[in-house]
Design a protein around this motif. Structure first.
Motif, PDB file in Angstrom:
ATOM      1  N   TYR A 113      -4.411  26.456  -1.947  1.00 59.10           N
ATOM      2  CA  TYR A 113      -4.537  27.228  -3.176  1.00 59.10           C
ATOM      3  C   TYR A 113      -4.371  26.354  -4.403  1.00 59.10           C
ATOM      4  CZ  TYR A 113      -4.208  31.365  -6.122  1.00 59.10           C
ATOM      5  OH  TYR A 113      -4.454  32.339  -7.037  1.00 59.10           O
ATOM      6  N   SER A 117     -10.323  23.395  -6.272  1.00 57.47           N
ATOM      7  CA  SER A 117     -11.258  23.853  -5.246  1.00 57.47           C
ATOM      8  C   SER A 117     -12.687  23.421  -5.509  1.00 57.47           C
ATOM      9  CB  SER A 117     -11.188  25.374  -5.133  1.00 57.47           C
ATOM     10  OG  SER A 117     -11.440  25.938  -6.393  1.00 57.47           O
ATOM     11  N   THR A 121     -15.466  22.054  -2.941  1.00 62.10           N
ATOM     12  CA  THR A 121     -16.693  22.814  -2.747  1.00 62.10           C
ATOM     13  C   THR A 121     -17.915  21.901  -2.798  1.00 62.10           C
ATOM     14  OG1 THR A 121     -15.610  24.655  -3.847  1.00 62.10           O
ATOM     15  CG2 THR A 121     -17.976  24.804  -3.584  1.00 62.10           C
ATOM     16  N   VAL A 142     -12.096  27.692   0.692  1.00 64.54           N
ATOM     17  CA  VAL A 142     -10.923  27.777  -0.161  1.00 64.54           C
ATOM     18  C   VAL A 142     -10.686  29.188  -0.697  1.00 64.54           C
ATOM     19  CG1 VAL A 142     -10.578  25.416  -0.886  1.00 64.54           C
ATOM     20  CG2 VAL A 142     -12.423  26.739  -1.881  1.00 64.54           C
TER      21      VAL A 142
END
Lengths: 271, 520, 305
Positions: A113, A117, A121, A142
């Motif tokens: 978290y 992210s 990605t 994610v």
């Protein structure tokens, strides 16, 4: 006030339903296919024939937007749905297991978290490949953590509730308790989360298109159409206007819906 | 009085501005080690701060072919002997580096030794493979540099022995990788990145500052042997996005946009007086995979070529490409204006399975290939699967293909789309690609007759005869065996302020600021 | 308190370590390598290149080598920006990104605060409707579209601001606004919600009864309560600004760090990918940690666990 909120949300929900319907019924609504090229009708401005004009290959932009809705909404919804389902299972199992396992599982979630992210990605997209699957994996990897956190919180709360204790003492199986008694509690906040995840995913997809790592043709999404339009915005404004508009309105609708759901489903804010 | 002063200041500001040229490089990953530089941006910078034995014409006198004739630069003259195999370059005297040291022939020998040394890790060593013993030296088969045919006869004479006649050799020594180096200074070049003003060079400009991510500034070299250039300062900006660069140009913050104009605006820009266009020596083409069906059969390859109308695919490019059916591009001897495999109307090819095509390119190429896809489907009922991959992935795949290290099970696509940019303006740069020893021949096709024709053409001094050999070889490649299908030649498209004179769109994409001056 | 901080720091290190590991193995499994170029290189040259960057070693060895280097502050040399050290590149470009980010964050907080307060103050006015619409709509537009609209209006049409670059304060306006728009909307929403909630609280009723004006109540009593929720949003804002900076720095040709990331990925510049990821990862994790600590400090009821 309450009425007004519901009113907005109703419009938003209707709009989302409408767009979804259009996406599904695309072939029956427009007689142009998203890939029909017409060399003599390139870059036309909007007209009665082509409601949103045509692109540089003479393809009808309206049809491309309709078919793009399939891709964009598909990516948005499926990844969000997957995240929600996986996250819920992960979170509730973690909470139910408790102890060290719970701490360990949630540690993984916390770490994922707090990672940037979008960086991951981009890399995942390149590893998996520039198809719908690539985008799905890249965003979903994610995306599930927030659902897992919510689910865990709810399960921890529910575990202490008297009727769950009672069910336990009656000797009901763990799974049964999870599904019958706890899941209904988890659903509302997960639903709220879902309605915020979907527009986020649609935006992530458009970010990938912008940096040149979006879907490869023949797929066209709202993100890739908006990106194409952005490259031509000074000369052919209709190419950016319509994709941007539909992207904007749809995400707006999801946001409004999410807000309303939160108000309606979250007992805390419904004082 | 005040008004007068103001007016004077204004004029002064104007004339000051007029000595500055602002040029857009799309990035600033500049390799200052010229033995190793090979990307466009680095070459632009190095071509202006350094110089080689030869250079290209810098002003518009006759036709385009004039740009492609090597002119004396650091070599004032040269002589050719032993059937075109030995060059003797006479260096210009009294040429000084920016630190006052004189140019000597040994500095070329040092440079070429360093270029060929595999330890240097240069991607450019192939430029000198025509020199006796050079290839063996790079490949590590020969560690003794004295066996390589490069020698300084005295301070001002350089002798180069070739392994065979290479009519294009004078072009190779105009490339940045062959420019002389100062061995005594090179050890500390790495530390120079942060103080580029200390970089010792001898070209018409010197690097005066480099603000990373922003710009490089070149200042005129007062001691340049050809006299200081007219433009005193050249600012090379690093604006990556074409739309942004165009907006800066319109805002009068850039003077030359050398390439990458926003595709959608080209139709509009092309009507303006500051728009310039010219040919480039770069051909894009489709390569058939001749290893497996359907394109192991020459009939299918020929039919495929005849089923495509290149002009249809062009609409995506707004003039940045022109159709060609010749592998040797226009402007070079050997160019064939009329290809023999002309597109046929109606159904030309019938294939049972859909074919796949892999390429790496931007949205414009996507559009173009979607037109191809559509025309194949409509006219011939042939499915075409487009596999667009990212640039590094594409070249990673190609190098694995060339070295036979593809992972088992990885399919080779039926068609590859590639482009070839000339290293030197000679047909050989193109024809050599498909010889059997070439590492850039991904077709899986070999032909002994083709090899020998290309070989014979190289060692033939007579221009006419050479052209005939190339024409014959090209006939085998394109018509008889139809291994590739040339699609387009690329054009320059640039925006150049109308008060700039002497701007040359060199077909090799070279930019020499020394020739540019402002209209008086 | 102190052991808690230590534990937090430890978990920060763990997160960064996991990030380094994931990124390292992900980028090595992306097809295509840093030295794949248009020309096939002679085997000897390619081998030397690989050796000089340690790419001939097995991946796990490269990994341990890299991690050890990083612990010593050594990010290695960039592959694409030849001759430049990744650490040096970061040191040069980070201040610019930081300035951009801080300006955007500051703008977002001010603008968001203003909007939020205004919309809470005049609850049933057009202004309130507009602010809520604005804040939802700013969240609904990709930043490159916003940038296009701003550049079109202020540079092409009105010609009052430069379209790009990072030179004068005037050139900073558009990128900062573009980057700060989303965070501003988030702040405005949060402030509005929290103000509306606290306006109904008992002590506000008391204050009203005392005859204090609505504005004084809003500023003196309620806004203080909104401070904590906004603080908790900080991590999300930083994440948003980082993501946005990739796009904004590229479009506006700003020599910051954000524009290196996509560049590094497409050229498979492994050390640069790692460097940029680690710096952004650190910024994100550290801002979350700071929020936690500030929370504990401001509100003693909350114990950091």
């Amino acid at each position: 006030m309450f009425w007004k909120k519901v009113g907005n949300a109703h419009i938003a929900a209707l709009f989302i339903g409408f767009i979804t319907l259009l996406a599904i019924a695309a072939p029956w609504i427009t007689h142009f296919s998203y890939s029909d090229q017409n060399a003599s009708e390139t870059l036309l401005s909007p007209s009665r024939m082509h409601w949103c004009g045509t692109d540089s290959l003479g393809r009808d932009l309206f049809s491309r937007l309709l078919y793009g809705a399939r891709v964009s909404l598909g990516i948005g919804c499926f990844t969000a749905l997957f995240s929600a389902v996986f996250g819920t299972i992960y979170g509730s199992l973690s909470a139910y297991a408790g102890g060290y396992l719970d701490a360990f599982l949630m540690r993984i979630g916390d770490i994922l978290y707090s990672l940037p992210s979008i960086l991951l990605t981009v890399l995942i997209m390149l590893v998996v490949g520039r198809g719908p699957l690539g985008i799905f994996v890249a965003i979903a990897v994610v995306g599930w953590v927030s659902a897992a956190r919510i689910a865990r919180g709810q399960v921890l709360q529910a575990k202490e509730l008297p009727y769950v204790e009672a069910a336990k003492s009656l000797g009901l199986s763990t799974l049964r308790i999870l599904f019958k008694h706890i899941l209904p509690n988890i659903l509302p906040p997960i639903l709220v989360n879902l309605s915020f995840e979907i527009p986020q995913n649609i935006l992530s997809e458009s970010f990938l298109s912008f940096v040149g790592l979006g879907l490869a043709p023949p797929y066209a999404s709202w993100g890739s159409l908006a990106n194409e339009g952005w490259r031509a915005y000074r000369t052919y404004p209709h190419l950016i206007f319509f994709p941007a508009l539909i992207l904007f309105v749809t995400i707006l609708a999801f946001q409004v819906l999410g807000d309303a759901l939160r108000v309606a489903l979250d007992p805390q804010s419904r004082k | 009085m005040k008004l007068f002063l103001l007016g004077f200041l204004f004029l002064a500001a104007c004339s000051n501005r007029r000595e500055i040229l602002r040029f857009n490089l799309s990035g600033d990953s500049i390799q200052l080690d010229w033995n190793r530089a090979n990307d466009t941006n680095s070459v632009v910078v190095l071509d202006n701060i350094m110089e080689g034995l030869t250079t290209y014409a810098d002003s518009l006198k006759t036709g385009t072919t004039d740009f492609l004739r090597p002119l004396p630069a650091l070599a004032s003259s040269w002589a050719l002997s032993e059937q075109g195999r030995v060059y003797r370059f006479n260096l210009r005297k009294h040429v000084y580096w920016t630190d006052g040291v004189e140019l000597k022939a040994q500095q070329f020998v040092d440079s070429w030794q360093r270029l060929l040394d595999p330890e240097t890790k240069s991607e450019n060593s192939y430029h000198l493979y025509d020199v006796e013993g050079a290839k063996a030296f790079t490949e590590g088969k020969n560690k003794d540099f004295s066996k390589v045919g490069i020698r300084a006869l005295d301070d001002y004479t350089l002798e180069v022995r070739l392994r065979r006649a290479a009519p294009y050799f004078l072009h190779l020594v105009a490339h940045v990788s062959t420019f002389p180096i100062r061995k005594d200074l090179f050890a500390n070049t790495l530390s120079l990145r942060n103080s580029p003003d200390r970089l010792v060079t001898l070209g018409p400009y010197r690097l005066s500052s480099w603000e990373h991510g922003r710009q490089l500034v070149l200042e005129a070299n007062k001691n340049y042997w050809g006299g200081a250039p007219a433009i005193k300062t050249v600012i090379c900006k690093a604006v990556p996005e074409p739309l942004t660069a165009e907006a800066l140009y319109e805002n009068n913050e850039l003077d030359i946009l050398p390439r990458d104009l926003p595709t959608s605006m080209i139709d509009r820009l092309a009507k303006r007086p500051d728009f310039q266009t010219g040919p480039r020596l770069s051909v894009s083409y489709l390569v058939f995979n001749t290893r497996k069906p359907p394109f192991d059969r020459v009939e299918n390859r020929r039919a495929f070529v005849r089923s495509i109308d290149r002009n249809l695919l062009l609409s995506a490019f707004h003039g940045s490409q022109r159709a060609t059916s010749s592998w040797i591009p226009p402007g070079l001897p050997g160019y064939q204006s009329e290809g023999e495999l002309q597109p046929l109307p109606g159904k030309v090819i019938s294939l049972s399975a859909p074919i796949s095509m892999r390429y790496s390119g931007n949205d414009t190429w996507n559009l173009s290939f979607q037109i191809l896809q559509k025309s194949l489907k409509e006219k011939n009922h042939v499915g075409l699967r487009l596999e667009q991959v990212d640039w590094k992935e594409f070249h990673g795949f190609l190098s694995a293909l060339a070295q036979h290290t593809l992972p088992a099970g990885e399919k080779i696509p039926d068609i590859l789309h590639m482009s070839w940019v000339a290293d030197y303006p000679d047909a050989h740069s193109f024809m050599n690609v498909f010889t059997s020893g070439s590492e850039s021949n991904y077709s899986g096709w070999k032909n002994a007759e083709y090899d020998s024709l290309v070989d014979r053409a190289v060692s033939t001094p007579d221009e006419g005869e050479r052209t005939r050999y190339y024409a014959q070889a090209q006939k085998i490649l394109l018509l008889q065996d139809a291994v590739i299908m040339p699609l387009f030649v690329t054009s320059h498209q640039a925006l150049v302020r109308t008060d700039l004179r002497g701007v040359v769109l060199n077909p090799l994409d070279k930019w020499y600021f020394r020739s540019i001056h402002l209209e008086k | 308190m102190l052991p808690n901080i230590l534990r937090k720091l430890l978990s920060l290190l763990l997160t960064l370590f996991v990030l380094a590991t994931i990124t390292f193995f992900l980028m090595h499994s992306v097809p295509g390598g840093p030295f794949d170029s248009e020309r096939a290189l002679p085997a000897a040259v390619k081998a030397n290149m690989a050796t000089s960057f340690g790419l001939d070693l097995p991946v796990w060895k490269q990994y341990t080598k890299y991690i050890f280097g990083m612990l010593h502050g050594d990010f290695g040399p960039s592959y694409k920006y030849i001759g430049r050290d990744v650490r040096e590149m970061i040191c040069e470009s980070l201040p610019i990104s930081l300035l951009l980010g801080v300006l955007a964050l500051g703008w977002a907080l001010l603008f968001g605060l203003g909007l939020g307060v205004m919309s809470a103050y005049k609850r049933k006015s057009m202004l309130s409707a507009f602010t809520s619409f604005f804040s939802v709509s700013s969240l609904s537009l990709p930043s490159y579209l916003l940038a296009a609209a701003l550049v079109y209006i202020f540079c092409v049409r009105l010609d009052i601001l430069p379209p790009a670059q990072w030179e004068s304060w005037r050139s900073m306006i558009l990128p900062v606004i573009t980057l700060g728009m989303r965070p501003a909307a988030m702040v405005a929403r949060l402030i509005r919600a929290s103000l509306l909630e606290s306006l109904q609280a008992d002590y506000v009723r008391t204050a009203r009864a005392k005859g204090l004006s609505e504005a004084v109540i809003l500023w003196k009593h309620c806004l203080r309560n909104s401070f904590l929720p906004v603080l908790s949003l900080l991590g999300l804002l930083v994440a948003n600004i980082i993501t946005g900076s990739f796009v904004v720095e590229y479009i506006f040709a700003i020599p910051g760090m954000g524009k290196y990331f996509i560049d590094a990925v497409t050229s498979r510049d492994y050390p640069l990918i790692m460097g940029v990821t680690m710096v952004y990862g650190f910024a994100l994790v550290a801002s979350n940690l700071l929020v936690d600590l500030a929370y504990a400090w401001l509100d003693p009821r909350i114990r950091i666990v």
